[in-house]
Motif scaffolding. Sequence first.
Motif, short mmCIF file in Angstrom:
data_model
loop_
_atom_site.label_atom_id
_atom_site.label_comp_id
_atom_site.label_asym_id
_atom_site.label_seq_id
_atom_site.Cartn_x
_atom_site.Cartn_y
_atom_site.Cartn_z
N UNK A 35 0.50 -1.05 -0.33
CA UNK A 35 0.29 -0.38 0.23
C UNK A 35 0.93 1.15 -0.16
N UNK A 36 0.02 2.60 -0.74
CA UNK A 36 0.79 3.72 -0.73
C UNK A 36 -0.49 4.75 -0.22
N UNK A 37 -1.51 4.28 -0.37
CA UNK A 37 -2.40 4.51 0.24
C UNK A 37 -3.03 4.06 1.03
N UNK A 38 -3.32 5.27 2.07
CA UNK A 38 -4.71 5.30 2.91
C UNK A 38 -5.78 4.51 2.66
N UNK A 39 -6.20 4.22 1.42
CA UNK A 39 -7.19 3.44 1.38
C UNK A 39 -7.40 2.13 1.31
N UNK A 40 -6.10 2.20 0.71
CA UNK A 40 -5.21 0.72 -0.18
C UNK A 40 -4.79 0.08 2.11
N UNK A 41 -4.58 0.20 3.13
CA UNK A 41 -3.91 0.15 3.85
C UNK A 41 -5.17 -0.24 4.82
N UNK A 42 -6.14 0.51 4.93
CA UNK A 42 -7.16 0.60 4.74
C UNK A 42 -8.02 -1.21 4.78
N UNK A 43 -8.06 -1.91 3.37
CA UNK A 43 -8.60 -2.10 3.34
C UNK A 43 -8.11 -3.45 3.91
N UNK A 44 -6.38 -3.64 3.20
CA UNK A 44 -5.78 -4.35 4.05
C UNK A 44 -5.69 -5.19 5.06
N UNK A 45 -5.76 -4.12 6.36
CA UNK A 45 -5.37 -4.39 7.58
C UNK A 45 -7.24 -4.35 7.69
N UNK A 46 -8.34 -4.11 7.60
CA UNK A 46 -9.62 -4.97 7.81
C UNK A 46 -9.70 -6.33 7.25
N UNK A 47 -9.14 -6.82 6.40
CA UNK A 47 -9.25 -7.93 5.87
C UNK A 47 -8.08 -8.99 6.09
N UNK A 48 -7.00 -8.39 6.72
CA UNK A 48 -6.38 -9.49 7.34
C UNK A 48 -6.26 -9.74 8.82
N UNK A 49 -7.06 -8.13 9.63
CA UNK A 49 -7.73 -9.03 10.99
C UNK A 49 -8.98 -9.23 10.98
N UNK A 50 -9.66 -9.92 9.77
CA UNK A 50 -10.92 -10.13 9.15
C UNK A 50 -10.89 -12.17 10.35
#
Length: 326
Positions: free
Chosen positions: A102-117
């Motif tokens: 990720x290099x954008x906040x939107x992608x970080x949010x998507x990634x962390x939400x999926x990883x910690x789901x």
Amino acid sequence: MNQHVVRDPSELITVVSYARTSEDSRQRDGHGVRYQLRINERIAHEQGCIVVAAYSDNGRSASKEGVLRPGFDRLVADLARGHIDGGQRVDGVVCVADDRLYRRAEDLSRFLAALTSRPGRIHVDPQGVRDPYSQEGLLQAVRSLEVAVTETRVRSRRVSDWHWARAAEGVPHSGPRPFGWQQDRITLHPAEAKLVEQAISDRIAGKAVRAIAADWCDLGVTGTRGGRANAQTVTQIITAPRVCGYRANRGELLLIPDTGQPVRGQWEPIVVPDQWHAVCATFSPGSLYLHRGSGAPRLTGQKRMAPRHLATGFLRCGAVRHEARC
């Protein structure tokens, strides 16, 4: 002497691997993502993990809005559902660096939400195993994002300054050669330059730009990319500052600070500045190259011009010309 420890596959943590490169313009063989995936496998092995699926995005920016990254999208989807195709459970992610993900906040949010789901997931990188649920793990991800954003801004500014400096010295535009010049972008193309000069004279004299485009089509003239001439492309060609030797950058004429005079390019001009000003005066501002050309800021927040004739866009001419309607 180092001992190689062989682990039972059932004891290994199942992770998915991700790799990305911003560009692959030289070799175009995907070697960058290939190397990253190999490194990911080594890192996973060192941390007691096994890679069960790999995702990659070759030659795709993570900092530009609107760029599709199918590999990243698939990674996020599989993390969210908890398994890959075939039903293999996913317990974490391995990647060589956060800015690959990720290099954008939107992608970080998507990634962390999926990883910690799901509970118990891990994030593996060259520094070891990270806990994405902890405050420190979250802060580390945010710090990585801040570094990536800053780096992107610095690089963007550096590239912008480089292009400006080239333009200020009158260096020709990069990209495809402009219509009217040879491949060196400095020497005039005899046939094309003559067409441009005639088109400018005709337009100043009152000829419709559609008629000029039609004349070019009748002559079999095509653009430098092989496209047929139309009113818009002809307008862009004849209103570009380069036709009179002026240099522009991002939609603005470059001026010499000491004199305020336009910067002259290193190429041969087709017409004199007075002719360029005259032909530009025959168009509305929104049609000019300086508003629509490469790198130019678009006119936004302005009302659309009213139609010149009543019922324009609704009625059609019924006159018959050469056995065909208008």
